[in-house]
Scaffold this motif. Structure first.
Motif, PDB file in Angstrom:
ATOM      1  N   ALA A 243       0.822  -1.211   0.000  1.00 37.70           N
ATOM      2  CA  ALA A 243       0.000   0.000   0.000  1.00 37.70           C
ATOM      3  C   ALA A 243       0.853   1.256   0.000  1.00 37.70           C
ATOM      4  CB  ALA A 243      -0.938   0.005   1.221  1.00 37.70           C
ATOM      5  N   GLU A 244       1.964   1.201   0.744  1.00 36.34           N
ATOM      6  CA  GLU A 244       2.798   2.401   0.821  1.00 36.34           C
ATOM      7  C   GLU A 244       3.474   2.688  -0.515  1.00 36.34           C
ATOM      8  OE1 GLU A 244       7.245   1.819   2.517  1.00 36.34           O
ATOM      9  OE2 GLU A 244       5.647   1.213   3.871  1.00 36.34           O
ATOM     10  N   GLU A 245       3.654   1.655  -1.349  1.00 35.06           N
ATOM     11  CA  GLU A 245       4.227   1.865  -2.671  1.00 35.06           C
ATOM     12  C   GLU A 245       3.191   2.400  -3.652  1.00 35.06           C
ATOM     13  OE1 GLU A 245       5.791  -1.862  -3.831  1.00 35.06           O
ATOM     14  OE2 GLU A 245       7.391  -1.905  -2.318  1.00 35.06           O
TER      15      GLU A 245
ATOM     16  N   PRO B 270       2.871   6.801  -3.952  1.00 36.26           N
ATOM     17  CA  PRO B 270       3.775   7.510  -4.851  1.00 36.26           C
ATOM     18  C   PRO B 270       3.488   7.241  -6.318  1.00 36.26           C
ATOM     19  CG  PRO B 270       4.991   6.539  -3.032  1.00 36.26           C
ATOM     20  CD  PRO B 270       3.616   5.983  -2.970  1.00 36.26           C
ATOM     21  N   VAL B 271       3.061   6.027  -6.655  1.00 38.17           N
ATOM     22  CA  VAL B 271       2.741   5.708  -8.045  1.00 38.17           C
ATOM     23  C   VAL B 271       1.564   6.539  -8.522  1.00 38.17           C
ATOM     24  CG1 VAL B 271       1.910   3.894  -9.594  1.00 38.17           C
ATOM     25  CG2 VAL B 271       3.707   3.394  -7.908  1.00 38.17           C
ATOM     26  N   LEU B 272       0.530   6.642  -7.659  1.00 40.09           N
ATOM     27  CA  LEU B 272      -0.625   7.465  -8.018  1.00 40.09           C
ATOM     28  C   LEU B 272      -0.219   8.912  -8.244  1.00 40.09           C
ATOM     29  CD1 LEU B 272      -3.397   6.128  -5.602  1.00 40.09           C
ATOM     30  CD2 LEU B 272      -3.311   5.885  -8.075  1.00 40.09           C
ATOM     31  N   ARG B 273       0.631   9.422  -7.354  1.00 40.55           N
ATOM     32  CA  ARG B 273       1.068  10.812  -7.491  1.00 40.55           C
ATOM     33  C   ARG B 273       1.845  11.012  -8.804  1.00 40.55           C
ATOM     34  NH1 ARG B 273       2.217  15.446  -4.720  1.00 40.55           N
ATOM     35  NH2 ARG B 273       1.381  14.680  -2.763  1.00 40.55           N
TER      36      ARG B 273
ATOM     37  N   ILE C  47      -3.566  10.667   3.055  1.00 42.01           N
ATOM     38  CA  ILE C  47      -4.027  10.341   4.409  1.00 42.01           C
ATOM     39  C   ILE C  47      -3.788   8.857   4.692  1.00 42.01           C
ATOM     40  CG2 ILE C  47      -6.087  10.089   5.848  1.00 42.01           C
ATOM     41  CD1 ILE C  47      -7.137  12.680   4.554  1.00 42.01           C
ATOM     42  N   ALA C  48      -4.106   8.010   3.714  1.00 43.17           N
ATOM     43  CA  ALA C  48      -3.876   6.576   3.894  1.00 43.17           C
ATOM     44  C   ALA C  48      -2.399   6.285   4.110  1.00 43.17           C
ATOM     45  CB  ALA C  48      -4.407   5.810   2.674  1.00 43.17           C
ATOM     46  N   GLN C  49      -1.548   6.995   3.388  1.00 43.45           N
ATOM     47  CA  GLN C  49      -0.119   6.798   3.537  1.00 43.45           C
ATOM     48  C   GLN C  49       0.355   7.216   4.924  1.00 43.45           C
ATOM     49  OE1 GLN C  49       2.285   9.180   0.913  1.00 43.45           O
ATOM     50  NE2 GLN C  49       4.019   7.798   1.001  1.00 43.45           N
ATOM     51  N   LEU C  50      -0.175   8.356   5.413  1.00 44.06           N
ATOM     52  CA  LEU C  50       0.195   8.820   6.752  1.00 44.06           C
ATOM     53  C   LEU C  50      -0.269   7.850   7.832  1.00 44.06           C
ATOM     54  CD1 LEU C  50      -0.554  12.640   6.336  1.00 44.06           C
ATOM     55  CD2 LEU C  50       1.686  11.570   6.633  1.00 44.06           C
ATOM     56  N   LYS C  51      -1.463   7.270   7.652  1.00 42.70           N
ATOM     57  CA  LYS C  51      -1.965   6.292   8.623  1.00 42.70           C
ATOM     58  C   LYS C  51      -1.060   5.065   8.675  1.00 42.70           C
ATOM     59  CE  LYS C  51      -6.866   7.526   8.597  1.00 42.70           C
ATOM     60  NZ  LYS C  51      -8.243   7.077   8.243  1.00 42.70           N
ATOM     61  N   LEU C  52      -0.627   4.632   7.496  1.00 44.61           N
ATOM     62  CA  LEU C  52       0.284   3.492   7.455  1.00 44.61           C
ATOM     63  C   LEU C  52       1.618   3.825   8.103  1.00 44.61           C
ATOM     64  CD1 LEU C  52      -0.420   2.240   3.827  1.00 44.61           C
ATOM     65  CD2 LEU C  52      -1.052   1.089   5.946  1.00 44.61           C
TER      66      LEU C  52
ATOM     67  N   GLY D 152       2.037   5.842  10.581  1.00 46.43           N
ATOM     68  CA  GLY D 152       1.860   5.844  12.029  1.00 46.43           C
ATOM     69  C   GLY D 152       1.902   4.458  12.626  1.00 46.43           C
ATOM     70  N   SER D 153       1.620   3.433  11.796  1.00 46.12           N
ATOM     71  CA  SER D 153       1.666   2.061  12.304  1.00 46.12           C
ATOM     72  C   SER D 153       3.024   1.400  12.099  1.00 46.12           C
ATOM     73  CB  SER D 153       0.571   1.213  11.624  1.00 46.12           C
ATOM     74  OG  SER D 153       0.827   1.150  10.230  1.00 46.12           O
ATOM     75  N   GLY D 154       3.978   2.221  11.561  1.00 51.89           N
ATOM     76  CA  GLY D 154       5.352   1.706  11.446  1.00 51.89           C
ATOM     77  C   GLY D 154       5.768   1.354  10.051  1.00 51.89           C
ATOM     78  N   GLY D 155       4.894   1.560   9.021  1.00 50.10           N
ATOM     79  CA  GLY D 155       5.305   1.154   7.697  1.00 50.10           C
ATOM     80  C   GLY D 155       5.157   2.231   6.658  1.00 50.10           C
ATOM     81  N   GLY D 156       4.953   3.513   7.075  1.00 47.44           N
ATOM     82  CA  GLY D 156       4.686   4.575   6.116  1.00 47.44           C
ATOM     83  C   GLY D 156       5.935   5.074   5.452  1.00 47.44           C
ATOM     84  N   ALA D 157       5.725   5.691   4.246  1.00 44.13           N
ATOM     85  CA  ALA D 157       6.871   6.198   3.487  1.00 44.13           C
ATOM     86  C   ALA D 157       7.445   7.446   4.092  1.00 44.13           C
ATOM     87  CB  ALA D 157       6.419   6.482   2.050  1.00 44.13           C
ATOM     88  N   PHE D 158       6.605   8.290   4.797  1.00 41.79           N
ATOM     89  CA  PHE D 158       7.117   9.528   5.380  1.00 41.79           C
ATOM     90  C   PHE D 158       7.886   9.267   6.665  1.00 41.79           C
ATOM     91  CE2 PHE D 158       5.462  12.531   2.570  1.00 41.79           C
ATOM     92  CZ  PHE D 158       4.216  12.109   2.137  1.00 41.79           C
ATOM     93  N   GLY D 159       7.354   8.370   7.498  1.00 46.04           N
ATOM     94  CA  GLY D 159       7.997   8.184   8.794  1.00 46.04           C
ATOM     95  C   GLY D 159       8.550   6.797   9.016  1.00 46.04           C
TER      96      GLY D 159
END
Length: 471
Positions: free
Chosen positions: A17-19, A22-25, A451-456, A458-465
């Motif tokens: 999901a985290e990948e 960026p593809v959509l963007r 938002i979905a990316q940020l939620k992911l 926060g659970s330890g697998g997001g692209a930002f954090g």
């Protein structure tokens, strides 16, 4: 396609999901639907970045837009020099801030201090971008506030002499700013007229622009139409539950040239309530609002053509005053009481809108209905408008208390957040409306993906954090 992609992402494992985002963007950018660069605004750069303000070309309306506050410090006038007054306000060269002799320091978006060209600089920096946005369909407001005799009317150009074509009289001897030497036009409103017609002339031949002007004053809590003084004017809520107010009975005069618009300003200024007081021998005794309504039709052979509407409020508030210093009695005293009551109500609205806790609270009360002035400015403060507040102050030490109050007032206004939405006419073409809807849907899809990316994350697998956690 984008909406489906976002929905499917919800059922994917975290690493896949985290990948996806960026593809959509990248697809959006490659299709020309989203731009990577962040636009800037006419407000101060740091606050533009903080609130995501939009570019002056207004191709994308910003979700939030802070009120821009500019400080105008007039020079000492003749009466103050005779009294032996000294300057108590000092502008800082390295930043837009001022320091008082009392060691108070205030920072604003812009500070203009000195003689000559300051009013012109104020216009070029703060107001001219608003006029360009007005023709593109965005509401705007310029609001002048300050104590009596601080230069508001002269800065705005609502004095009868300043409204006269090509023969502006200096208000320097009347307790205002010095004349702008070498420039045939003086004051914000006359400059707005010139820029507006220059902008219209540069539009394509297939574009039709209709201009109407209104000019009202609020005198002792009564609304008077300065273009038709005998008309009874009342304030009503706008129909349709869309917010805002309408002036019932006020004239909206169609104008076809800069000369006609200037004449409407001059005629209205001559009937505005003014009187002499102990602090200003030509004191404005009312709040004046000059409004320009713009309707733009474009689209060439389209039937019906695309149409947008917008308005610009140019507000010259009556000056705050103390009866002890003005020596007001009788009618002048009663006028001063009503002026201060209206400004107090305006201050309460500014305080409510500038309070972060109250602003974030859903349905927090803002006391717009405490005065007719605040009801009229409901869109300008906290609503759909790009707003510039010009705080005018006197540098004389005898006015230190009033100057300090004005600076505090303006400082609170910097915390107000407005929105800026394109004013589309209800009769706009279906193609125009469909394009707007599609554009908003794309923006919404991208926001949901982020938002979905940020939620992911926060659970330890997001692209930002989650860069440190992945692998």
């Amino acid at each position: 396609r984008i909406s489906v992609g976002c929905r499917e992402m919800e059922g994917l494992p975290a690493n896949e999901a985290e990948e996806c985002v960026p593809v959509l963007r990248e697809r959006l950018v490659s299709d020309g639907e989203v731009h990577n660069e962040t636009p800037t605004s006419f407000v101060a750069p740091d606050r533009a970045a903080k609130h995501g303000a939009g570019d002056t070309d207004t191709t994308e309306e910003p979700p939030e837009l802070p009120v821009t506050v500019a400080l105008m410090v007039r020079p000492l006038v003749g009466s103050e020099l005779v009294d032996g007054c000294r300057e108590c306000v000092f502008a800082n060269e390295n930043e837009p801030s001022v320091t008082l002799v009392s060691e108070h320091k205030f920072t604003y978006d812009h500070v203009f201090h000195g003689n000559g060209q300051e009013e012109k600089k104020l216009y070029k920096t703060c107001v001219e971008p608003l006029v360009k946005g007005l023709v593109q369909g965005y509401n705007c407001t310029v609001l002048a506030y300050g104590q009596t005799g601080s230069g508001k009317t002269h800065t705005m150009g609502t004095a009868a002499s300043a409204a006269s074509q090509g023969h502006q009289e200096s208000c320097f001897s009347q307790g205002d700013v010095a004349k702008d030497q070498g420039d045939a036009i003086h004051g914000v409103i006359p400059r707005v007229m010139r820029t507006l017609y220059q902008t219209i002339e540069s539009l394509p031949n297939t574009t039709t622009v209709t201009l109407k002007v209104g000019f009202i004053e609020i005198h002792k809590e009564e609304i008077r139409d300065l273009l038709r003084p005998k008309n009874a004017v009342s304030l009503r809520d706008a129909p349709g539950g869309v917010g805002g107010v309408v002036l019932v009975g006020a004239r909206e005069k169609t104008v076809h040239s800069e000369t006609e618009m200037r004449k409407a300003l001059r005629d209205g200024s001559e009937t505005r309530a003014t009187a002499a007081t102990g602090m200003n021998h030509q004191s404005s005794r009312s709040h004046a609002v000059f409004t320009i309504h713009v309707s733009v039709e474009s689209g060439g052979d389209k039937n019906p053509p695309d149409r947008i509407r917008a308005k610009m409020h140019l507000v010259d508030l009556a000056g705050s005053e103390r009866a002890k210093r003005t020596g007001a009695e009788g009618d002048r005293l009663r006028e001063g009481i009503q002026i201060n009551k209206g400004l107090l109500a305006l201050g309460n609205v500014i305080s409510a809108l500038g309070d972060d806790k109250r602003r974030r609270k859903l349905g927090a009360h803002v006391p717009y209905r405490d005065s007719k002035l605040t009801r009229l400015l409901q869109d300008s403060l906290g609503g759909n408008s790009r707003t510039v507040m010009v705080a005018c102050i006197s540098p004389a030490d005898q006015n230190l208390d009033e100057t300090l109050n004005t600076l505090k007032y303006a400082n609170r206004a910097r915390n107000i957040i407005n929105t800026s939405v394109l004013g589309v006419d209800e009769n706009a073409s279906p193609d125009f409306c469909a394009a707007r809807v599609a554009k908003l849907k794309r923006a919404l899809s991208l926001a949901r993906a982020e938002i979905a990316q940020l939620k992911l994350g926060g659970s330890g697998g997001g692209a930002f954090g989650g860069g440190a956690n992945s692998g």
